[in-house]
Design a protein around this motif. Structure first.
Motif, PDB file in Angstrom:
ATOM      1  N   ARG A 179      81.101  36.628  23.155  1.00  0.00           N
ATOM      2  CA  ARG A 179      82.123  36.331  24.191  1.00  0.00           C
ATOM      3  C   ARG A 179      82.381  34.608  24.045  1.00  0.00           C
ATOM      4  NH1 ARG A 179      78.690  36.716  29.345  1.00  0.00           N
ATOM      5  NH2 ARG A 179      77.140  35.393  27.755  1.00  0.00           N
ATOM      6  N   ALA A 180      82.108  34.212  22.799  1.00  0.00           N
ATOM      7  CA  ALA A 180      82.635  32.971  22.518  1.00  0.00           C
ATOM      8  C   ALA A 180      81.975  31.853  23.621  1.00  0.00           C
ATOM      9  CB  ALA A 180      84.285  32.445  22.720  1.00  0.00           C
ATOM     10  N   ASN A 181      80.899  32.233  24.040  1.00  0.00           N
ATOM     11  CA  ASN A 181      80.057  31.427  25.156  1.00  0.00           C
ATOM     12  C   ASN A 181      78.656  31.622  24.987  1.00  0.00           C
ATOM     13  OD1 ASN A 181      79.317  30.571  27.890  1.00  0.00           O
ATOM     14  ND2 ASN A 181      81.017  31.542  28.807  1.00  0.00           N
ATOM     15  N   ASN A 182      78.086  30.374  24.507  1.00  0.00           N
ATOM     16  CA  ASN A 182      76.695  30.357  24.195  1.00  0.00           C
ATOM     17  C   ASN A 182      76.438  29.087  24.536  1.00  0.00           C
ATOM     18  OD1 ASN A 182      74.298  30.109  22.741  1.00  0.00           O
ATOM     19  ND2 ASN A 182      74.443  32.024  21.943  1.00  0.00           N
ATOM     20  N   VAL A 183      75.428  28.646  25.756  1.00  0.00           N
ATOM     21  CA  VAL A 183      75.088  27.337  25.897  1.00  0.00           C
ATOM     22  C   VAL A 183      73.968  26.789  24.692  1.00  0.00           C
ATOM     23  CG1 VAL A 183      73.072  28.224  27.445  1.00  0.00           C
ATOM     24  CG2 VAL A 183      74.308  25.860  27.909  1.00  0.00           C
ATOM     25  N   VAL A 184      73.483  27.553  24.026  1.00  0.00           N
ATOM     26  CA  VAL A 184      72.308  26.908  23.156  1.00  0.00           C
ATOM     27  C   VAL A 184      73.540  26.443  22.121  1.00  0.00           C
ATOM     28  CG1 VAL A 184      70.501  27.368  21.729  1.00  0.00           C
ATOM     29  CG2 VAL A 184      70.592  28.582  23.753  1.00  0.00           C
ATOM     30  N   PHE A 185      74.130  27.341  21.573  1.00  0.00           N
ATOM     31  CA  PHE A 185      75.127  26.897  20.260  1.00  0.00           C
ATOM     32  C   PHE A 185      75.589  25.538  20.824  1.00  0.00           C
ATOM     33  CE2 PHE A 185      75.757  31.357  18.673  1.00  0.00           C
ATOM     34  CZ  PHE A 185      74.601  31.545  18.399  1.00  0.00           C
ATOM     35  N   HIS A 186      76.260  25.653  22.018  1.00  0.00           N
ATOM     36  CA  HIS A 186      77.240  24.418  22.430  1.00  0.00           C
ATOM     37  C   HIS A 186      76.193  23.096  22.620  1.00  0.00           C
ATOM     38  CE1 HIS A 186      80.541  22.786  25.090  1.00  0.00           C
ATOM     39  NE2 HIS A 186      79.439  21.904  25.376  1.00  0.00           N
ATOM     40  N   GLU A 187      75.025  23.300  23.155  1.00  0.00           N
ATOM     41  CA  GLU A 187      74.337  21.936  23.217  1.00  0.00           C
ATOM     42  C   GLU A 187      73.814  21.509  21.980  1.00  0.00           C
ATOM     43  OE1 GLU A 187      74.835  20.394  25.772  1.00  0.00           O
ATOM     44  OE2 GLU A 187      75.589  21.972  27.163  1.00  0.00           O
ATOM     45  N   MET A 188      73.459  22.414  21.148  1.00  0.00           N
ATOM     46  CA  MET A 188      72.878  21.921  19.638  1.00  0.00           C
ATOM     47  C   MET A 188      73.990  21.356  18.983  1.00  0.00           C
ATOM     48  SD  MET A 188      69.724  22.508  20.490  1.00  0.00           S
ATOM     49  CE  MET A 188      69.079  22.173  19.251  1.00  0.00           C
ATOM     50  N   ALA A 189      75.259  21.941  19.147  1.00  0.00           N
ATOM     51  CA  ALA A 189      76.464  21.293  18.535  1.00  0.00           C
ATOM     52  C   ALA A 189      76.454  19.894  18.902  1.00  0.00           C
ATOM     53  CB  ALA A 189      77.593  22.280  18.688  1.00  0.00           C
ATOM     54  N   HIS A 190      76.570  19.644  20.140  1.00  0.00           N
ATOM     55  CA  HIS A 190      76.258  18.068  20.460  1.00  0.00           C
ATOM     56  C   HIS A 190      75.396  17.234  19.718  1.00  0.00           C
ATOM     57  CE1 HIS A 190      79.544  18.254  23.521  1.00  0.00           C
ATOM     58  NE2 HIS A 190      78.787  19.060  24.255  1.00  0.00           N
ATOM     59  N   THR A 191      74.203  17.715  19.625  1.00  0.00           N
ATOM     60  CA  THR A 191      73.162  16.968  19.035  1.00  0.00           C
ATOM     61  C   THR A 191      73.662  16.930  17.469  1.00  0.00           C
ATOM     62  OG1 THR A 191      71.612  18.636  18.135  1.00  0.00           O
ATOM     63  CG2 THR A 191      71.563  18.120  20.468  1.00  0.00           C
ATOM     64  N   ILE A 192      74.148  17.706  16.972  1.00  0.00           N
ATOM     65  CA  ILE A 192      74.682  17.632  15.439  1.00  0.00           C
ATOM     66  C   ILE A 192      75.850  16.674  15.296  1.00  0.00           C
ATOM     67  CG2 ILE A 192      75.579  18.819  13.577  1.00  0.00           C
ATOM     68  CD1 ILE A 192      74.518  21.433  14.632  1.00  0.00           C
TER      69      ILE A 192
END
Ligand SMILES: [Zn+2]
Length: 264
Positions: free
Chosen positions: A147-160
């Motif tokens: 769904r192009a929607n994943n809160v874990v992928f999203h927040e971990m991307a910010h940490t990267i």
């Protein structure tokens, strides 16, 4: 913990069998696992164990942290690491997990690194601070990839993104000579997508991605892992930058699994 000790500690940890109970949780809750091949599955389990072991887990708003919470969050976070040798979550120490959407943890934070603002959040990432999730949303993401929607992928991307010391949409790239092309491609597509929304069009990258360059990196990461076939089809040049950075080709993975549909 010294690097030497950490390495040996990890080796010892990974020599014991993967807990059966955790395996059942992955089977039941983490649908992304079914898209992976055998070697990626085994790698994912190693990475998830290291994340569970080395990070501090704290329940908030009445949520009690149990194995299910840890396994579901850590194994989704681990997807982003499958193509890396380096520990790109090294700056993350603590996960704070709320039962559902929550009121933001602090107000009036400007320069010191809070990424998401607003009164109600599903997740946040802080520079050198905790990563915060809504458990309900992390579990929904785990149950329904595509769904192009994943809160874990999203927040971990910010940490990267924050590994460089700045939250500016440019993570530490693999090679010095990748920066020029990364900046050119990211800038061009960011502007193009923003223009699309301004003129009433939609895009494979959802509109939240053009709020600013940090959100652009995070939303592109979500789309890259969670709706990669559509991403690659509509924005192949942008997809290629993420493929080179993450060292993975999720579109090939979804196609092999016969999952070409999804939103957008
Ligand atoms: Zn964000």
């Amino acid at each position: 913990m010294s690097i030497f000790f950490k390495k040996h500690h990890r080796q010892a940890l990974l020599q014991t069998p993967f807990p059966e109970e955790w395996e059942s949780i992955i089977q039941a809750d983490v649908a992304y696992d079914k898209l992976l091949d055998d070697s990626e599955r085994s790698h994912l389990r190693d990475l998830a164990r290291i994340i569970i072991d080395e990070k501090h887990w704290e329940g908030c708003g009445g949520l009690e942290i149990d194995d299910r919470v840890k396994v579901v969050v850590a194994s989704q976070a681990a997807v982003l690491l499958l193509g890396w040798e380096m520990d790109i979550f090294r700056n993350v120490r603590t996960f704070l997990i709320y039962p559902g959407a929550y009121h933001q943890t602090q107000e009036n934070v400007g320069r010191d690194g809070m990424v998401n603002s607003g009164t109600v959040n599903l997740g946040e990432a802080w520079y050198n601070g905790p990563v915060v999730f809504s458990w309900k949303d992390a579990l929904d993401s785990a149950h329904q990839p595509g769904r192009a929607n994943n809160v874990v992928f999203h927040e971990m991307a910010h940490t990267i993104d924050m590994l460089t010391g700045q939250t500016n949409g440019t993570p530490p790239l693999r090679e010095r000579d990748h920066y020029q092309q990364w900046n050119d491609v990211m800038t061009r597509h960011f502007q193009d997508i923003r223009r699309a929304y301004e003129t009433g069009h939609r895009d494979v990258i959802r509109d939240y991605g053009v709020v600013n360059v940090a959100e652009f990196f995070a939303v592109c990461t979500e789309t890259f892992f969670d709706a990669p076939v559509q991403f690659k089809k509509h924005r192949p040049e942008l997809y290629a930058e993420f493929e080179r950075f993450y060292g993975q080709d999720p579109a090939a993975r979804f196609e092999a699994a016969g999952r070409t549909s999804g939103h957008h």
